[in-house]
Design an enzyme around this catalytic site. Structure first.
Site, PDB file in Angstrom:
ATOM      1  N   GLY A 125       0.831  -1.196   0.000  1.00 49.26           N
ATOM      2  CA  GLY A 125       0.000   0.000   0.000  1.00 49.26           C
ATOM      3  C   GLY A 125       0.865   1.245   0.000  1.00 49.26           C
ATOM      4  O   GLY A 125       2.042   1.217  -0.403  1.00 49.26           O
ATOM      5  N   SER A 126       0.282   2.325   0.480  1.00 46.92           N
ATOM      6  CA  SER A 126       0.979   3.608   0.375  1.00 46.92           C
ATOM      7  C   SER A 126       2.094   3.731   1.411  1.00 46.92           C
ATOM      8  O   SER A 126       2.084   3.075   2.452  1.00 46.92           O
ATOM      9  CB  SER A 126      -0.024   4.740   0.575  1.00 46.92           C
ATOM     10  OG  SER A 126      -0.521   4.689   1.892  1.00 46.92           O
ATOM     11  N   SER A 127       3.001   4.623   1.111  1.00 46.78           N
ATOM     12  CA  SER A 127       4.129   4.851   2.007  1.00 46.78           C
ATOM     13  C   SER A 127       3.632   5.423   3.343  1.00 46.78           C
ATOM     14  O   SER A 127       4.160   5.089   4.414  1.00 46.78           O
ATOM     15  CB  SER A 127       5.088   5.822   1.329  1.00 46.78           C
ATOM     16  OG  SER A 127       6.326   5.770   1.916  1.00 46.78           O
ATOM     17  N   ARG A 128       2.602   6.261   3.281  1.00 45.07           N
ATOM     18  CA  ARG A 128       2.082   6.867   4.514  1.00 45.07           C
ATOM     19  C   ARG A 128       1.541   5.792   5.465  1.00 45.07           C
ATOM     20  O   ARG A 128       1.878   5.758   6.645  1.00 45.07           O
ATOM     21  CB  ARG A 128       0.971   7.871   4.165  1.00 45.07           C
ATOM     22  CG  ARG A 128       0.617   8.766   5.324  1.00 45.07           C
ATOM     23  CD  ARG A 128      -0.507   9.689   4.995  1.00 45.07           C
ATOM     24  NE  ARG A 128      -1.600   8.952   4.373  1.00 45.07           N
ATOM     25  CZ  ARG A 128      -2.490   9.469   3.565  1.00 45.07           C
ATOM     26  NH1 ARG A 128      -2.455  10.723   3.248  1.00 45.07           N
ATOM     27  NH2 ARG A 128      -3.446   8.743   3.039  1.00 45.07           N
ATOM     28  N   THR A 129       0.729   4.864   4.929  1.00 39.22           N
ATOM     29  CA  THR A 129       0.197   3.798   5.787  1.00 39.22           C
ATOM     30  C   THR A 129       1.324   2.882   6.259  1.00 39.22           C
ATOM     31  O   THR A 129       1.372   2.486   7.432  1.00 39.22           O
ATOM     32  CB  THR A 129      -0.866   2.973   5.029  1.00 39.22           C
ATOM     33  OG1 THR A 129      -1.856   3.855   4.528  1.00 39.22           O
ATOM     34  CG2 THR A 129      -1.519   1.955   5.929  1.00 39.22           C
ATOM     35  N   GLY A 130       2.232   2.561   5.346  1.00 40.23           N
ATOM     36  CA  GLY A 130       3.360   1.704   5.719  1.00 40.23           C
ATOM     37  C   GLY A 130       4.153   2.300   6.871  1.00 40.23           C
ATOM     38  O   GLY A 130       4.556   1.600   7.808  1.00 40.23           O
ATOM     39  N   CYS A 153       2.334   0.978  -8.653  1.00 34.76           N
ATOM     40  CA  CYS A 153       3.421   1.558  -7.855  1.00 34.76           C
ATOM     41  C   CYS A 153       4.664   1.744  -8.704  1.00 34.76           C
ATOM     42  O   CYS A 153       5.508   2.573  -8.394  1.00 34.76           O
ATOM     43  CB  CYS A 153       3.716   0.687  -6.652  1.00 34.76           C
ATOM     44  SG  CYS A 153       4.104  -0.995  -7.087  1.00 34.76           S
ATOM     45  N   GLU A 168       5.613  -3.186   1.350  1.00 38.32           N
ATOM     46  CA  GLU A 168       5.792  -2.895  -0.086  1.00 38.32           C
ATOM     47  C   GLU A 168       5.032  -1.601  -0.344  1.00 38.32           C
ATOM     48  O   GLU A 168       3.799  -1.582  -0.263  1.00 38.32           O
ATOM     49  CB  GLU A 168       5.215  -4.011  -0.961  1.00 38.32           C
ATOM     50  CG  GLU A 168       5.519  -5.435  -0.512  1.00 38.32           C
ATOM     51  CD  GLU A 168       6.997  -5.752  -0.435  1.00 38.32           C
ATOM     52  OE1 GLU A 168       7.778  -5.101  -1.147  1.00 38.32           O
ATOM     53  OE2 GLU A 168       7.373  -6.627   0.361  1.00 38.32           O
TER      54      GLU A 168
HETATM   55  N1  LIG Z   1       5.421  -1.600  -3.709  1.00 36.10           N
HETATM   56  C1  LIG Z   1       4.366  -2.303  -4.075  1.00 36.10           C
HETATM   57  O1  LIG Z   1       4.452  -3.517  -4.234  1.00 36.10           O
HETATM   58  C2  LIG Z   1       3.054  -1.645  -4.316  1.00 36.10           C
HETATM   59  C3  LIG Z   1       2.685  -0.462  -3.699  1.00 36.10           C
HETATM   60  N2  LIG Z   1       1.437   0.076  -3.918  1.00 36.10           N
HETATM   61  C4  LIG Z   1       1.103   1.363  -3.338  1.00 36.10           C
HETATM   62  O2  LIG Z   1      -0.212   1.319  -2.775  1.00 36.10           O
HETATM   63  C5  LIG Z   1      -0.813   2.593  -2.834  1.00 36.10           C
HETATM   64  C6  LIG Z   1      -2.211   2.465  -3.375  1.00 36.10           C
HETATM   65  O3  LIG Z   1      -2.966   1.611  -2.567  1.00 36.10           O
HETATM   66  P1  LIG Z   1      -3.941   2.130  -1.393  1.00 36.10           P
HETATM   67  O4  LIG Z   1      -5.003   1.109  -1.270  1.00 36.10           O
HETATM   68  O5  LIG Z   1      -4.302   3.564  -1.614  1.00 36.10           O
HETATM   69  O6  LIG Z   1      -2.987   2.096  -0.123  1.00 36.10           O
HETATM   70  P2  LIG Z   1      -3.364   2.442   1.404  1.00 36.10           P
HETATM   71  O7  LIG Z   1      -2.079   2.568   2.118  1.00 36.10           O
HETATM   72  O8  LIG Z   1      -4.325   3.558   1.492  1.00 36.10           O
HETATM   73  O9  LIG Z   1      -4.163   1.148   1.901  1.00 36.10           O
HETATM   74  C7  LIG Z   1      -3.568  -0.141   1.933  1.00 36.10           C
HETATM   75  C8  LIG Z   1      -4.245  -0.967   3.007  1.00 36.10           C
HETATM   76  O10 LIG Z   1      -3.969  -0.458   4.311  1.00 36.10           O
HETATM   77  C9  LIG Z   1      -5.187  -0.181   5.008  1.00 36.10           C
HETATM   78  N3  LIG Z   1      -4.951   0.990   5.882  1.00 36.10           N
HETATM   79  C10 LIG Z   1      -5.062   2.296   5.567  1.00 36.10           C
HETATM   80  N4  LIG Z   1      -4.658   3.064   6.615  1.00 36.10           N
HETATM   81  C11 LIG Z   1      -4.286   2.202   7.597  1.00 36.10           C
HETATM   82  C12 LIG Z   1      -3.739   2.371   8.905  1.00 36.10           C
HETATM   83  N5  LIG Z   1      -3.490   3.568   9.415  1.00 36.10           N
HETATM   84  N6  LIG Z   1      -3.433   1.259   9.621  1.00 36.10           N
HETATM   85  C13 LIG Z   1      -3.632   0.027   9.099  1.00 36.10           C
HETATM   86  N7  LIG Z   1      -4.146  -0.179   7.863  1.00 36.10           N
HETATM   87  C14 LIG Z   1      -4.468   0.884   7.125  1.00 36.10           C
HETATM   88  C15 LIG Z   1      -6.198   0.050   3.917  1.00 36.10           C
HETATM   89  O11 LIG Z   1      -7.495  -0.130   4.387  1.00 36.10           O
HETATM   90  C16 LIG Z   1      -5.764  -0.986   2.899  1.00 36.10           C
HETATM   91  O12 LIG Z   1      -6.196  -2.286   3.239  1.00 36.10           O
HETATM   92  C17 LIG Z   1       0.100   3.427  -3.703  1.00 36.10           C
HETATM   93  O13 LIG Z   1       0.869   4.251  -2.871  1.00 36.10           O
HETATM   94  C18 LIG Z   1       0.983   2.407  -4.381  1.00 36.10           C
HETATM   95  O14 LIG Z   1       2.233   2.901  -4.778  1.00 36.10           O
HETATM   96  C19 LIG Z   1       0.524  -0.539  -4.714  1.00 36.10           C
HETATM   97  C20 LIG Z   1       0.864  -1.702  -5.343  1.00 36.10           C
HETATM   98  C21 LIG Z   1       2.159  -2.322  -5.242  1.00 36.10           C
HETATM   99  O1  LIG Z   2       4.228  -9.122  -7.184  1.00 37.50           O
HETATM  100  C1  LIG Z   2       4.573  -9.747  -8.212  1.00 37.50           C
HETATM  101  O2  LIG Z   2       4.305 -10.931  -8.402  1.00 37.50           O
HETATM  102  C2  LIG Z   2       5.380  -9.074  -9.260  1.00 37.50           C
HETATM  103  C3  LIG Z   2       5.321  -7.611  -9.170  1.00 37.50           C
HETATM  104  C4  LIG Z   2       4.172  -7.026  -9.948  1.00 37.50           C
HETATM  105  O3  LIG Z   2       3.238  -7.700 -10.331  1.00 37.50           O
HETATM  106  N1  LIG Z   2       4.231  -5.729 -10.194  1.00 37.50           N
HETATM  107  C5  LIG Z   2       3.260  -5.065 -10.983  1.00 37.50           C
HETATM  108  C6  LIG Z   2       2.257  -4.373 -10.135  1.00 37.50           C
HETATM  109  C7  LIG Z   2       2.805  -3.444  -9.130  1.00 37.50           C
HETATM  110  C8  LIG Z   2       1.841  -2.337  -8.742  1.00 37.50           C
HETATM  111  O4  LIG Z   2       0.817  -2.426  -8.253  1.00 37.50           O
HETATM  112  O5  LIG Z   2       2.009  -1.258  -8.939  1.00 37.50           O
HETATM  113  C9  LIG Z   2       3.970  -4.130 -11.934  1.00 37.50           C
HETATM  114  O6  LIG Z   2       5.178  -3.969 -11.822  1.00 37.50           O
HETATM  115  O7  LIG Z   2       3.333  -3.627 -12.837  1.00 37.50           O
END
Ligand SMILES: NC(=O)C1=CN([C@@H]2O[C@H](COP(=O)(O)OP(=O)(O)OC[C@H]3O[C@@H](n4cnc5c(N)ncnc54)[C@H](O)[C@@H]3O)[C@@H](O)[C@H]2O)C=CC1
Ligand SMILES: O=C(O)CCC(=O)N[C@@H](CCC(=O)O)C(=O)O
Length: 489
Positions: free
Chosen positions: A222-227, A279, A245
């Site tokens: 998810g997002s960096s802020r939540t992480g 992401c 992630e």
């Molecule tokens: N590095 C990676 O593999 C990936 C990263 N992302 C990132 O995810 C983000 C988009 O997804 P979103 O759903 O908007 O992320 P998000 O961080 O808003 O939510 C992710 C999950 O965390 C939960 N959540 C939100 N606030 C929380 C808190 N304070 N404590 C515990 N759980 C909480 C949400 O309900 C959701 O299940 C983008 O920043 C994107 O870059 C997306 C896909 C892949």
């Molecule tokens: O997680 C995996 O199995 C491989 C990584 C992957 O699928 N990446 C995708 C999605 C990442 C995202 O949500 O942004 C990609 O690189 O397009």
């Protein structure tokens, strides 16, 4: 409104706040339910704890059989799940179908990775045998994002279960329906009660689950802020495993290449696939100053303005669907407005053709003259162009981010790629290939604010189990010579 949580092998109503999931283009309600309360979070964790010993002690082959059943269930219901992903996220059907395929393929890849990275090894050591085996952590929480509501939580759940963990899954509150279908596939595969539990809900449910003393770890995408806030919640708990992630502010550097259209196509695939909601999407496009760069941008704008944007099931199929919600569309438009007010130049303005739909057209804005640019991830179809004077300046600009997920170079020069690879600080560094579409057969993760050094995809096996080193011999016997100072009389 019923039966939205899955705990101890039974569906039950959530008892918390009611919420809906909407088709982002039509605003039609496609799912309604109630979130889990703190008591229901507790019940799910206890259910997973109770199921853990039996699941962990099943043979690997037995666990694999269930995983393969899950892959088969996904394949049987592929069209239904792809439609659901499209309807709930706005992703075009062709793309949603690839997400279901990635989910099914994850099973075989995870088995291979488990055997290679966390399997068993042994060899002689003195008069004993040294054995390396791995054990599951116990109960793990899995948090998913909305952009890949099937594939990304699946990338934690499949290797987690394979290693012998039991799971409490909290999907994004924006995509509860895809999560529900996924759990149905696990049930069809014969997963025993309690091994996978589903909690629906938003931030509060997430906080309750992350803070529950009964979990042994948490796998988050998810997002960096939540992480970051999860990392703070886990402070002082080195006994629990946390895999994060997170997002990126990814640079794509364009050098003066011979095939301009190939570069334009690669930029579009990097910046605008999934309406910019990956992401790995390119956020910052670094283009050389001068006439070649001007001509390249003219061609990029020309081709981008022909991109078809439409509803997930529109025919002929669009390249881009909507962003996830009207709120997300509004936030992106506001961010564009702020940059334009701060000196950015719209080469192609991102627009919202209809105010009651989350469809956005792709935007390209030149932010070179914006003073003090914000280093934030804008999760949508808005590409920021920065012009550079020379290649060293391009690399410096590429690295000018707190994040470190993906970085790419389009260049005909191998020497430049070598320099770029050596000097880039990111977990994915590509040459003449789009930034998006990373392979599940490779590790996937970033440095800086993009992750906590627990790469996912092929390396997910590493955070799903811990190593146990053993020295073993069947016969307990005295050594040939005793340590000085000990006498056995
Ligand atoms: N590095 C990676 O593999 C990936 C990263 N992302 C990132 O995810 C983000 C988009 O997804 P979103 O759903 O908007 O992320 P998000 O961080 O808003 O939510 C992710 C999950 O965390 C939960 N959540 C939100 N606030 C929380 C808190 N304070 N404590 C515990 N759980 C909480 C949400 O309900 C959701 O299940 C983008 O920043 C994107 O870059 C997306 C896909 C892949
Ligand atoms: O997680 C995996 O199995 C491989 C990584 C992957 O699928 N990446 C995708 C999605 C990442 C995202 O949500 O942004 C990609 O690189 O397009």
């Amino acid at each position: 409104m019923m039966n939205t949580l899955y705990i101890t092998g039974a569906w039950q109503d959530g008892k918390g706040d009611a919420f809906d999931s909407l088709n982002p283009v039509t605003q039609q309600v496609i799912w309604s339910g109630q979130s889990a309360t703190a008591e229901q979070v507790d019940a799910a964790v206890k259910s997973a704890r109770q199921a853990f010993p039996a699941w962990a002690t099943r043979s690997l082959d037995e666990r694999i059989a269930v995983l393969e059943g899950f892959a088969a269930a996904l394949k049987n219901r592929a069209d239904e799940i792809a439609r659901c992903i499209g309807e709930e996220t706005g992703k075009p059907l062709w793309e949603s179908a690839t997400e279901v395929t990635s989910m099914a393929n994850k099973v075989a890849i995870s088995i291979q990775s488990y055997r290679e990275r966390t399997g068993e090894k042994s060899g002689p050591l003195g008069d004993a045998t040294a054995v390396l085996r791995h054990k599951p952590h116990g109960v793990v929480a899995v948090f998913g994002p909305y952009n890949f509501p099937g594939h990304l939580p699946n990338g934690h759940i499949v290797p987690g279960l394979l290693a012998g963990n039991t799971v409490v899954f909290k999907p994004s509150e924006l995509t509860p329906k895809v999560a529900e279908l996924t759990v149905q596939c696990w049930i069809e595969a014969g997963l025993p009660a309690g091994v996978l539990n589903l909690l629906q809900g938003a931030r509060d449910t997430g906080i309750a689950l992350a803070g529950h003393s009964g979990i042994d770890g948490l796998f988050f995408t998810g997002s960096s802020r939540t992480g970051n806030s999860l990392h703070q919640q886990f402070a002082g708990r080195p006994d629990k495993i946390l895999a994060l992630e997170m997002g990126g502010n990814n640079p794509l550097v364009v050098d003066q290449v011979a095939d301009v259209d190939a570069a334009v196509y690669t930029v579009i695939q990097s910046a605008f696939i999934s309406a910019g909601q990956r992401c790995t999407c390119a956020r910052r496009l670094l283009v050389p100053e001068g006439a070649w760069g001007d001509a390249f941008l003219t061609r990029l704008v020309e081709v981008t303005s022909t991109i078809q944007v439409g509803a997930f099931d529109q025919q002929p199929a669009p390249f881009m669907g909507s962003v996830i919600s009207l709120a997300a569309a509004r936030a992106l438009l506001d961010a564009q407005e702020v940059m334009l007010a701060n000196g950015a130049v719209a080469l192609l303005e991102m627009t919202q053709p209809a105010t009651q739909s989350a469809l956005l057209t792709p935007g390209i804005i030149d932010v070179s003259d914006v003073f003090d640019r914000e280093d934030e991830e804008l999760f949508g179809p808005l590409l920021q162009v920065i012009r550079y004077a020379d290649f060293d300046a391009a690399i410096e600009e590429a690295n000018a981010t707190q994040y470190g997920l993906a970085a790419g170079l389009l260049s005909d020069s191998q020497a430049r790629y070598q320099q770029f690879w050596l000097q880039s600080r990111a977990g994915i560094v590509n040459w003449n290939k789009q930034l998006t579409g990373a392979a599940s057969t490779a590790p996937f993760g970033g440095v800086g604010a993009s992750g906590n050094h627990r790469a996912s995809a092929y390396y997910a096996a590493d955070y799903c189990a811990y190593p146990v080193a053993s020295l073993e011999t069947e016969t307990l016997a005295l050594p040939a010579s005793l340590t000085p100072g000990i006498t056995l009389k």
